[in-house]
Design an enzyme around this catalytic site. Sequence first.
Site, PDB file in Angstrom:
ATOM      1  N   THR A  48      66.491  14.670  39.498  1.00  0.00           N
ATOM      2  CA  THR A  48      67.480  13.613  39.275  1.00  0.00           C
ATOM      3  C   THR A  48      66.819  12.340  38.775  1.00  0.00           C
ATOM      4  O   THR A  48      67.385  11.628  37.947  1.00  0.00           O
ATOM      5  CB  THR A  48      68.277  13.333  40.561  1.00  0.00           C
ATOM      6  OG1 THR A  48      67.377  12.965  41.612  1.00  0.00           O
ATOM      7  CG2 THR A  48      69.082  14.557  40.973  1.00  0.00           C
ATOM      8  N   LYS A  94      61.354   2.733  45.217  1.00  0.00           N
ATOM      9  CA  LYS A  94      61.584   1.549  44.382  1.00  0.00           C
ATOM     10  C   LYS A  94      62.835   1.673  43.505  1.00  0.00           C
ATOM     11  O   LYS A  94      63.371   0.669  43.060  1.00  0.00           O
ATOM     12  CB  LYS A  94      60.371   1.283  43.486  1.00  0.00           C
ATOM     13  CG  LYS A  94      59.158   0.746  44.233  1.00  0.00           C
ATOM     14  CD  LYS A  94      58.042   0.384  43.267  1.00  0.00           C
ATOM     15  CE  LYS A  94      56.900  -0.323  43.959  1.00  0.00           C
ATOM     16  NZ  LYS A  94      55.825  -0.699  42.996  1.00  0.00           N
ATOM     17  N   GLY A  95      63.269   2.871  43.199  1.00  0.00           N
ATOM     18  CA  GLY A  95      64.468   3.047  42.380  1.00  0.00           C
ATOM     19  C   GLY A  95      64.156   3.249  40.920  1.00  0.00           C
ATOM     20  O   GLY A  95      63.262   2.612  40.360  1.00  0.00           O
ATOM     21  N   VAL A  96      64.922   4.148  40.262  1.00  0.00           N
ATOM     22  CA  VAL A  96      64.660   4.491  38.860  1.00  0.00           C
ATOM     23  C   VAL A  96      65.895   4.375  37.973  1.00  0.00           C
ATOM     24  O   VAL A  96      65.826   4.634  36.773  1.00  0.00           O
ATOM     25  CB  VAL A  96      64.104   5.933  38.740  1.00  0.00           C
ATOM     26  CG1 VAL A  96      62.777   6.060  39.453  1.00  0.00           C
ATOM     27  CG2 VAL A  96      65.106   6.956  39.275  1.00  0.00           C
ATOM     28  N   GLU A 122      67.589   2.019  36.556  1.00  0.00           N
ATOM     29  CA  GLU A 122      67.737   1.030  35.493  1.00  0.00           C
ATOM     30  C   GLU A 122      66.472   0.783  34.686  1.00  0.00           C
ATOM     31  O   GLU A 122      66.535   0.340  33.544  1.00  0.00           O
ATOM     32  CB  GLU A 122      68.242  -0.284  36.098  1.00  0.00           C
ATOM     33  CG  GLU A 122      69.427  -0.033  37.018  1.00  0.00           C
ATOM     34  CD  GLU A 122      70.291  -1.231  37.290  1.00  0.00           C
ATOM     35  OE1 GLU A 122      70.609  -1.988  36.370  1.00  0.00           O
ATOM     36  OE2 GLU A 122      70.669  -1.404  38.462  1.00  0.00           O
TER      37      GLU A 122
END
Length: 707
Positions: A600, A667-669, A671
């Site tokens: 994902t 950390k998030g992906v 954006e």
Amino acid sequence: MARYPADMRLPRVAHAYLCTSRIARGTIQAFDLAAAKAVPGVLDILTHETIGDQPRQVPAIYQGGYLSDSFRPLGSAEIAYWGQPIAVVIAETYEIAREAARRIDVTYASQSPPAATIDSPEAVTQPLAPMDIDVGDFDVAYARAPVKIDTRYSTPAQHQNPMELFATQCVWEGDHLTVHEPSQYVNNLKFGLAEQLNIAPERIRVISTYVGGAFGAKGFLTQRTALIAMAARRLGRPVKLVATREQGFTVSGYRAETRHHVQLGANRDGRLTALKHEGWELTSRADTVAMGAVSMTTRLYACPNIVGRVNAVSADRSTPGFMRAPGEMPYAFALETALDELSCELDMDPIELRRVNDTRTEPVGGLPYTSRSLMQCFDSAAAAFGWKDRTRLPGSMRDGDWLVGWGCATAFYPTYAGNSAARVRLSADGRVHVSSATHELGQGAYTMMAQVAAEELGVPVEQVTVSLGDTDLPPAVVAGGSSTTASLAPAIMAACDAIRARLGVTDATSGTVSTAMATSGMGSIEEFAETRAPGLPADSIKGLYRGMATPFGGVHMADRVQFALGAQFVEVRVHARTHEIRVARAVGAFAAGRIINARTAHGQLVGGMIWGIGSALHEQTELDERNASYLNANLADYLLPVNADIHDIEAIMVPEEDSLVNAAGVKGVGEIGVVGVAAAISNAIHHATGRRLRDLPFRIENLMNET
């Protein structure tokens, strides 16, 4: 089966259709509703004259409230922007409502000319002093710098155009209201709507289990929801609104057009001595909105003398809002293109320019990064791309009639996290259920929640079920800012920790938790947990239970700075005769802490890179400056990249551990993939042609006219 809010079948549902303004600035002098009411099947028509009690005025999120904008479209005869809803027709069918809306005759008193764009003479510029950044003495350092860059850039208005249209269904059962609406934050919608309708929040339930694309456009409560709720209450039956594609351009936010002035001063070795980045962002007259990403561009590289400025420019347009990497995308385009211009002036490899200005502490406050793998990303992407074979001279690489250019840029996105809660239930048969009012936007929230619980309890992921997107579930942060996993995974982990503690199990080795549960004699164990994001005060948890747009934690904290970082590389081909521009391949490498699900995450990164190509070469919301209207408010004329525009795309996930960002190390992906792509394409076009394009989007005519 994925069922979206507009798919919900409600008994005896009536259909609503919006009638929108055809002027951008003025007042409504009169409505003639006779022809509309004469259409068989029309049930009601709401205007500012017929609506009766107005929805209460509620502050926008930018003022600590709930709404995405503060202008009430049926609040008076005032017209504030083209496309503003001025009437709502309710009828037995969608087609009848649409026909009646088209028969409404409106007499306007125009105030002309409207301020259509950021450059209109009638637009009003307001410096936003709280966003100012000043470090050292920029003026002196810039004056003394041996090498200087002084350039200006621009980006256009852009619209998200999610495949799922903006829809709202409202049904009253007694004094209780259920709302089916695509949302990134159902609790924001619930509590804000309760304030607008002046009813107790407990009487409202909002359901949004699947969202067919959002990218910021469905983040917060819009003005349409209260109107449909009021229409349903007046009519005594459910009412359904599905806004048209054109109406979607004004019923929600969008990426505002921006202007940038970047000045760089450097020594001959490439070390930055002065950096100034000033931005101008369009906003509405009703709301002062600016993303102000100089707070990030000024913190990327080592530099002792820095100035950051942000200006809001008020025009006769609807209020802009959040769109994937809302400030990072346009501000990165300006800074990273300017850096490439500096590398050319220095005759220095652009990767090496970034290497000599790499830093372990951000230069504004001197705070350390929790982790910083920027150059590892550049090295990884450069190796995969074959950067060592690049010839430095612009126009020196060619393949037949195609001029070949290679460019690169930094990608960055701050690590956001918010307060969230989750409930986890473990049954005696080893099955697990996880629930939270977060959202599935296509990013894999269902999968992430199941994986985290499975890992923490040591059960196969197939034994985990998930519920989300419902205000009856434990509250969660807005599904935006690449924050969902960073916010919710810690809450799920905490709930699982509590289950293990009750069973006396210290770890989640496969089978140990299930065995302990099976021998416990209990039918099930359920635990609830709430977690507070790093950097947020203790009382901020209260906002979680009121649907407030609480400030994210984990960005610029007292003791550290948290960024996901990456490197974007593109190969551009420009036809020597036709000036056609093609992105032949793109490679991105990203360091974003722990990756919960590689599949994902890879999809999010590749999707972001494709969007970056679209932003650079295709997307622009075209304006008719005579009436501030949108000329391409549809998918026929609003250009998006298609399969033929996208060739080889590679996303590399650089391993990175960061135990400081949050309990999950995420950390998030969502954006970061779009950030830096436009700059890399701009830099590649210059390498291919020797021509520097500074205004998005880049099209054939730009190269033909550029000298």
